[in-house]
Design a protein around this motif. Structure first.
Motif, PDB file in Angstrom:
ATOM      1  N   UNK A  31       0.847  -1.156  -0.086  1.00  0.00           N
ATOM      2  CA  UNK A  31      -0.051   0.059   0.078  1.00  0.00           C
ATOM      3  C   UNK A  31       0.854   1.370   0.020  1.00  0.00           C
ATOM      4  N   UNK A  32       2.139   1.122  -0.070  1.00  0.00           N
ATOM      5  CA  UNK A  32       3.178   2.397   0.126  1.00  0.00           C
ATOM      6  C   UNK A  32       2.850   3.315  -1.226  1.00  0.00           C
ATOM      7  N   UNK A  33       3.374   4.481  -1.029  1.00  0.00           N
ATOM      8  CA  UNK A  33       3.419   5.571  -2.008  1.00  0.00           C
ATOM      9  C   UNK A  33       4.572   6.284  -1.930  1.00  0.00           C
ATOM     10  N   UNK A  34       4.940   7.040  -3.110  1.00  0.00           N
ATOM     11  CA  UNK A  34       6.193   8.015  -2.818  1.00  0.00           C
ATOM     12  C   UNK A  34       5.628   9.402  -2.769  1.00  0.00           C
ATOM     13  N   UNK A  35       6.527   9.962  -1.964  1.00  0.00           N
ATOM     14  CA  UNK A  35       6.399  11.346  -1.583  1.00  0.00           C
ATOM     15  C   UNK A  35       7.648  11.877  -1.368  1.00  0.00           C
ATOM     16  N   UNK A  36       7.630  13.259  -1.456  1.00  0.00           N
ATOM     17  CA  UNK A  36       8.947  13.940  -1.176  1.00  0.00           C
ATOM     18  C   UNK A  36       8.929  15.293  -0.425  1.00  0.00           C
ATOM     19  N   UNK A  37      10.150  16.041  -0.266  1.00  0.00           N
ATOM     20  CA  UNK A  37       9.997  17.288   0.216  1.00  0.00           C
ATOM     21  C   UNK A  37      11.407  17.875   0.056  1.00  0.00           C
ATOM     22  N   UNK A  38      11.453  19.111  -0.170  1.00  0.00           N
ATOM     23  CA  UNK A  38      12.610  19.842  -0.357  1.00  0.00           C
ATOM     24  C   UNK A  38      13.304  20.553   0.926  1.00  0.00           C
ATOM     25  N   UNK A  39      14.581  20.454   1.034  1.00  0.00           N
ATOM     26  CA  UNK A  39      15.289  20.926   2.285  1.00  0.00           C
ATOM     27  C   UNK A  39      16.507  21.447   1.905  1.00  0.00           C
ATOM     28  N   UNK A  86       3.011   4.398   3.675  1.00  0.00           N
ATOM     29  CA  UNK A  86       1.836   4.705   3.595  1.00  0.00           C
ATOM     30  C   UNK A  86       1.541   6.012   4.122  1.00  0.00           C
ATOM     31  N   UNK A  87       0.376   6.498   3.677  1.00  0.00           N
ATOM     32  CA  UNK A  87       0.101   8.275   4.092  1.00  0.00           C
ATOM     33  C   UNK A  87       0.602   8.685   5.467  1.00  0.00           C
ATOM     34  N   UNK A  88      -0.195   7.911   6.376  1.00  0.00           N
ATOM     35  CA  UNK A  88      -0.019   8.377   7.805  1.00  0.00           C
ATOM     36  C   UNK A  88       1.591   8.132   8.159  1.00  0.00           C
ATOM     37  N   UNK A  93       6.823  11.118   9.386  1.00  0.00           N
ATOM     38  CA  UNK A  93       8.348  11.069   9.133  1.00  0.00           C
ATOM     39  C   UNK A  93       8.585  12.713   8.645  1.00  0.00           C
ATOM     40  N   UNK A  94       7.676  13.273   8.015  1.00  0.00           N
ATOM     41  CA  UNK A  94       7.736  14.831   7.546  1.00  0.00           C
ATOM     42  C   UNK A  94       7.834  15.762   8.731  1.00  0.00           C
ATOM     43  N   UNK A  95       6.814  15.127   9.629  1.00  0.00           N
ATOM     44  CA  UNK A  95       6.716  16.181  10.886  1.00  0.00           C
ATOM     45  C   UNK A  95       7.599  15.941  11.740  1.00  0.00           C
ATOM     46  N   UNK A  96       8.365  15.065  12.015  1.00  0.00           N
ATOM     47  CA  UNK A  96       9.570  14.685  12.625  1.00  0.00           C
ATOM     48  C   UNK A  96      10.587  15.386  12.317  1.00  0.00           C
ATOM     49  N   UNK A  97      10.737  15.385  10.872  1.00  0.00           N
ATOM     50  CA  UNK A  97      11.966  16.201  10.364  1.00  0.00           C
ATOM     51  C   UNK A  97      11.951  17.571  10.570  1.00  0.00           C
ATOM     52  N   UNK A  98      10.610  18.123  10.211  1.00  0.00           N
ATOM     53  CA  UNK A  98      10.446  19.415  10.306  1.00  0.00           C
ATOM     54  C   UNK A  98      10.552  19.857  11.947  1.00  0.00           C
TER      55      UNK A  98
END
Length: 108
Positions: A31-39, A86-88, A93-98
């Motif tokens: 059920x995984x999906x890709x995503x990304x963020x810039x830093x 998965x989305x959650x 992970x994004x929240x933890x990095x931010x």
């Protein structure tokens, strides 16, 4: 584009190419999906501390894979990091990095 020079790819000189995605493709019941963020490059250095200990811990806690390209290119700022899960889990992970970057920046 600035500093590139004259566009010579016109008329018969146009190149043929295709865009390719390096994001993993879901297989079977995954059920995984890709995503990304810039830093920023500067902030990426803060995540690199301790042999990527924070990133490894974040992967273990959230169950989200985090992909940070090893190769850096001159002038590449901001950098992109990728996520798979998965989305959650991606959101966690994004929240933890931010939060990590916010707290490290606040320490200064």
């Amino acid at each position: 584009m600035p500093r590139v020079g004259k566009n010579v790819w016109t008329g018969k000189n146009k190149p043929t190419f295709q865009f390719v995605s390096f994001a993993p493709v879901a297989r079977g019941l995954d059920p995984g999906e890709p995503d990304g963020m810039t830093i920023s490059r500067k902030d990426l250095g803060k995540l690199r501390r301790g042999d990527w200990a924070f990133v490894k811990r974040t992967e273990a806690v959230t169950g989200c894979e985090i992909f940070i390209p090893e190769e850096e290119y001159r002038g590449e700022d901001p950098r992109e990091i990728g996520f798979w899960g998965v989305r959650k889990n991606i959101d966690a992970a994004k929240k933890g990095i931010e939060e990590r970057l916010t707290s490290v920046n606040a320490e200064k």
